[in-house]
Motif scaffolding. Structure first.
Motif, mmCIF file in Angstrom:
data_model
loop_
_atom_site.group_PDB
_atom_site.id
_atom_site.type_symbol
_atom_site.label_atom_id
_atom_site.label_comp_id
_atom_site.label_asym_id
_atom_site.label_seq_id
_atom_site.Cartn_x
_atom_site.Cartn_y
_atom_site.Cartn_z
ATOM 1 N N LYS A 46 71.138 113.501 -9.221
ATOM 2 C CA LYS A 46 70.384 112.316 -9.613
ATOM 3 C C LYS A 46 69.235 112.117 -8.639
ATOM 4 C CE LYS A 46 72.470 108.536 -10.106
ATOM 5 N NZ LYS A 46 73.314 107.352 -10.064
ATOM 6 N N ASP A 47 68.121 111.682 -9.162
ATOM 7 C CA ASP A 47 66.963 111.387 -8.332
ATOM 8 C C ASP A 47 67.094 109.945 -7.843
ATOM 9 O OD1 ASP A 47 64.560 111.142 -7.072
ATOM 10 O OD2 ASP A 47 63.340 111.704 -8.813
ATOM 11 N N GLU A 48 67.839 109.755 -6.766
ATOM 12 C CA GLU A 48 68.087 108.415 -6.240
ATOM 13 C C GLU A 48 66.818 107.793 -5.675
ATOM 14 O OE1 GLU A 48 71.275 108.960 -3.495
ATOM 15 O OE2 GLU A 48 72.726 109.339 -5.085
ATOM 16 N N TYR A 49 65.942 108.609 -5.150
ATOM 17 C CA TYR A 49 64.684 108.086 -4.620
ATOM 18 C C TYR A 49 63.895 107.404 -5.732
ATOM 19 C CZ TYR A 49 59.998 107.834 -2.714
ATOM 20 O OH TYR A 49 58.772 107.375 -2.312
ATOM 21 N N ARG A 50 63.782 108.090 -6.846
ATOM 22 C CA ARG A 50 63.028 107.537 -7.973
ATOM 23 C C ARG A 50 63.694 106.265 -8.506
ATOM 24 N NH1 ARG A 50 59.467 110.193 -11.679
ATOM 25 N NH2 ARG A 50 59.246 109.002 -13.582
ATOM 26 N N GLU A 51 65.026 106.301 -8.617
ATOM 27 C CA GLU A 51 65.750 105.120 -9.095
ATOM 28 C C GLU A 51 65.515 103.928 -8.168
ATOM 29 O OE1 GLU A 51 69.877 106.042 -9.592
ATOM 30 O OE2 GLU A 51 69.488 107.510 -11.166
ATOM 31 N N ASN A 52 65.624 104.160 -6.867
ATOM 32 C CA ASN A 52 65.413 103.078 -5.905
ATOM 33 C C ASN A 52 63.969 102.577 -5.931
ATOM 34 O OD1 ASN A 52 68.048 102.865 -4.985
ATOM 35 N ND2 ASN A 52 67.753 104.383 -3.370
ATOM 36 N N LEU A 53 63.032 103.488 -6.077
ATOM 37 C CA LEU A 53 61.635 103.089 -6.150
ATOM 38 C C LEU A 53 61.387 102.203 -7.370
ATOM 39 C CD1 LEU A 53 58.772 103.296 -5.020
ATOM 40 C CD2 LEU A 53 58.476 105.384 -6.371
ATOM 41 N N MET A 54 61.964 102.578 -8.498
ATOM 42 C CA MET A 54 61.799 101.761 -9.709
ATOM 43 C C MET A 54 62.458 100.388 -9.530
ATOM 44 S SD MET A 54 59.826 103.492 -11.539
ATOM 45 C CE MET A 54 59.805 102.420 -12.953
ATOM 46 N N LYS A 55 63.586 100.337 -8.831
ATOM 47 C CA LYS A 55 64.234 99.045 -8.562
ATOM 48 C C LYS A 55 63.335 98.164 -7.699
ATOM 49 C CE LYS A 55 69.024 100.505 -8.998
ATOM 50 N NZ LYS A 55 70.301 100.703 -8.312
ATOM 51 N N ILE A 56 62.693 98.757 -6.709
ATOM 52 C CA ILE A 56 61.784 98.002 -5.837
ATOM 53 C C ILE A 56 60.609 97.463 -6.647
ATOM 54 C CG2 ILE A 56 60.136 98.219 -3.932
ATOM 55 C CD1 ILE A 56 62.115 100.227 -2.658
ATOM 56 N N ILE A 57 60.037 98.307 -7.482
ATOM 57 C CA ILE A 57 58.887 97.894 -8.294
ATOM 58 C C ILE A 57 59.276 96.755 -9.235
ATOM 59 C CG2 ILE A 57 57.316 98.641 -10.139
ATOM 60 C CD1 ILE A 57 57.306 101.422 -8.725
ATOM 61 N N LYS A 58 60.405 96.910 -9.918
ATOM 62 C CA LYS A 58 60.843 95.867 -10.858
ATOM 63 C C LYS A 58 61.178 94.568 -10.127
ATOM 64 C CE LYS A 58 62.432 99.036 -14.395
ATOM 65 N NZ LYS A 58 63.564 99.631 -15.097
ATOM 66 N N ALA A 59 61.809 94.684 -8.950
ATOM 67 C CA ALA A 59 62.149 93.487 -8.179
ATOM 68 C C ALA A 59 60.884 92.774 -7.718
ATOM 69 C CB ALA A 59 63.023 93.861 -6.984
ATOM 70 N N LYS A 60 59.885 93.523 -7.293
ATOM 71 C CA LYS A 60 58.628 92.908 -6.854
ATOM 72 C C LYS A 60 57.925 92.229 -8.024
ATOM 73 C CE LYS A 60 57.629 95.339 -2.674
ATOM 74 N NZ LYS A 60 56.584 95.445 -1.711
ATOM 75 N N MET A 61 58.030 92.822 -9.202
ATOM 76 C CA MET A 61 57.419 92.206 -10.380
ATOM 77 C C MET A 61 58.097 90.871 -10.703
ATOM 78 S SD MET A 61 56.790 95.607 -12.752
ATOM 79 C CE MET A 61 56.613 94.689 -14.238
ATOM 80 N N LYS A 62 59.408 90.797 -10.458
ATOM 81 C CA LYS A 62 60.158 89.564 -10.718
ATOM 82 C C LYS A 62 60.080 88.598 -9.541
ATOM 83 C CE LYS A 62 63.615 91.771 -13.670
ATOM 84 N NZ LYS A 62 65.045 92.110 -13.780
ATOM 85 N N GLY A 63 59.627 89.088 -8.395
ATOM 86 C CA GLY A 63 59.563 88.256 -7.203
ATOM 87 C C GLY A 63 60.904 88.121 -6.503
ATOM 88 N N THR A 64 61.788 89.096 -6.686
ATOM 89 C CA THR A 64 63.109 89.063 -6.052
ATOM 90 C C THR A 64 63.265 90.241 -5.091
ATOM 91 O OG1 THR A 64 64.117 90.361 -7.826
ATOM 92 C CG2 THR A 64 64.150 87.958 -8.081
ATOM 93 N N GLU A 65 64.406 90.282 -4.436
ATOM 94 C CA GLU A 65 64.728 91.365 -3.502
ATOM 95 C C GLU A 65 65.457 92.482 -4.253
ATOM 96 O OE1 GLU A 65 64.651 93.112 0.249
ATOM 97 O OE2 GLU A 65 63.801 91.171 -0.294
#
Length: 116
Positions: A46-65
């Motif tokens: 699994k590409d965990e780096y990509r998954e984590n990066l997408m989580k960061i991007i989505k969280a920033k879009m929502k304004g959450t951690e």
């Protein structure tokens, strides 16, 4: 290493023809590849780096951690001396070649007619 979604068809690439490769070099390369080749399934990884990066991007879009997944490899890592493995591999191939040459020489001596 590439993940399954990053793999492409090899037909998309065009490689130049090999002109100046000596037969012993080519045989050594083939032997090395054959000895090190094995089954590999890219879907196991699994590409965990990509998954984590997408989580960061989505969280920033929502304004959450973002809550990231950290992978910890529980298996101890075995350090392999590649030069030693290569030497052993080539020595093993050399022994087979020497044995084959010895048999060929013995056959040639048996077939050679003797002067009467």
């Amino acid at each position: 290493m590439r993940y399954a979604e990053e793999l492409v068809d090899i037909g998309e690439y065009h490689f130049p023809a090999a002109k100046d490769i000596r037969k012993p070099e080519l045989q050594m390369a083939r032997t090395l590849v054959e000895n090190l080749a094995g089954e590999w399934d890219p879907s196991q990884y699994k590409d965990e780096y990509r998954e984590n990066l997408m989580k960061i991007i989505k969280a920033k879009m929502k304004g959450t951690e973002a809550h990231l997944v950290e992978h910890v490899d529980e298996r101890p890592t075995e350090v392999v001396d590649l030069m030693e493995r290569l030497r052993q591999s080539l020595e093993g191939a050399g022994k087979k070649t020497a044995a084959r040459a010895k048999k060929t020489t013995a056959k040639a001596h048996r077939k050679r007619p003797h002067a009467a």
